[in-house]
Design an enzyme around this catalytic site. Structure first.
Site: not given
Ligand code: AMP
Ligand code: TRP
Length: 337
Positions: A118, A200, A203
């Site tokens: 980040k 990965k 969003k």
């Molecule tokens: P965040 O959007 O960063 O708040 O992520 C929320 C949850 O989604 C966390 O548990 C992340 O580990 C999971 N997550 C986010 N992106 C991925 C991805 N590409 N594959 C699997 N899990 C994800």
């Protein structure tokens, strides 16, 4: 709902309201949230305080907090059984995070890969919040004496740090915190970008790299059709050599309950066009009920706000038990009220 019974083990997880949720969030985290609904007391947080570590438009952030609460509920979580609330509504998160900052080393935070990523992406805004993000996450988890944390693979390092901080604190003051374990799905704990399957799905990347949980069927078909594969025509699971195809197989496996090998065997010899059709079909079928429920909930903001208010009170009561104990242990002056 009253303050939850103390006999049930605790699950805690959070998602940032920082953009539309992706299929990665759903497969890596959200779909696992419901699995243990009856066995555990589950607490699911909209982590808005984490989201402001990068710049947010205030009106959009406010809307996305409600939207994420609606997605939690639309994915099947009953807000009477699960504590669904906003992080900023429970001030104990910030208070415990401060204390944990004093038990976390600069070197530990410097090693976090999410910070490094980040900081690179937002080179003009490498703020202290971005740096101490993991101690806030540790506070989220430790406040509730959490046993199990369902997360995607990218959050493993933060969870390890949380465990280290908890053990360090317990080493000094006795058993104050439960040391949490991670919960990772068998497949799909790391869903990759459709355009660059070595990264990965995220969003914060360009639109065509991810599927949003709210994408209509034609957008899903279009994005999947354009997904990067390879120049062979062989459908097999081999992430090192065939990252694109393997990612698509993981999506099918996660959504159907098949193993990746079964998914591959079913499609063998049929070409990538068929593989992609199958992916679109599974995704559209999974998301349709979630999307219609989400639409219904978003039309009733008063209900959503009511859920968040009620659940924040429950979370607050649970969190204060741990916070008061921690404050006593570190030697803050006694409160008479
Ligand atoms: P965040 O959007 O960063 O708040 O992520 C929320 C949850 O989604 C966390 O548990 C992340 O580990 C999971 N997550 C986010 N992106 C991925 C991805 N590409 N594959 C699997 N899990 C994800
Ligand atoms: N850091 C997590 C992410 O970016 C979100 C998060 C914040 C979280 N607090 C948490 C996840 C506590 C699990 C438990 O994905």
């Amino acid at each position: 709902m009253d303050t939850p019974a103390e006999t049930k083990k605790i699950i805690f997880s959070g998602i940032q309201p920082s953009g539309t949720l992706t299929l990665g969030n759903y497969i890596g985290a959200l779909r696992n949230f419901k699995l243990l609904e009856d066995e555990y007391q589950c607490i699911y947080c909209v982590v808005d305080m984490h989201a402001i570590t990068v710049r947010q438009d205030p009106a959009a952030l406010r809307r996305r907090c409600l939207e994420l609460a609606a997605i939690y509920i639309a994915s099947g979580l009953d807000p009477k059984k699960n504590v669904i609330y906003c992080q900023s509504h429970v001030s104990a998160h910030a208070e415990l995070a401060w204390i944990l900052n004093c038990f976390t080393y600069m070197g530990e935070l410097q090693r976090m890969t999410q910070f490094k990523d980040k900081a690179q992406k937002h080179a003009d805004n490498i703020n202290a919040g971005l740096f101490t993000y993991p101690t806030l996450m540790a506070a989220d988890i430790l406040l509730y004496q959490t046993d199990l944390v369902p997360i995607g693979a990218d959050q493993k390092q933060h969870l390890e740090l949380t465990r280290d901080i908890a053990q360090r604190f317990n080493g000094v003051y006795g058993d104050v915190f439960t040391v949490p374990e991670g919960y990772f799905g068998k497949v799909g704990s790391r869903i990759m970008s459709l355009q660059d399957p070595t990264r990965k799905m995220s969003k914060s990347d360009p639109e065509d790299t991810f599927i949003s949980l709210l994408d209509p069927p034609d957008a899903i078909r279009r994005k999947v059709r354009r997904a990067v594969t390879d120049s062979e025509a062989d459908i097999r699971f081999d992430p090192a050599n065939k990252p694109g195809v393997s990612n698509l197989l993981s999506i099918i496996a996660a959504l159907t309950g098949q193993s990746v090998e079964e998914a591959a065997a079913e499609l063998r010899g049929q070409g990538y066009g068929k593989l992609k059709d199958r992916v679109s079909e599974c995704v559209i079928e999974t998301l349709a009920p979630l999307q219609s429920e989400h639409r219904r909930l978003m039309a009733d903001k008063a209900y959503l706000q009511g859920v968040l208010t009620e659940n924040a009170e429950i979370a607050n009561r649970m969190a204060l038990r741990t916070l008061r104990k921690v404050q006593r242990k570190v030697g803050f002056a006694e409160r008479l009220k």
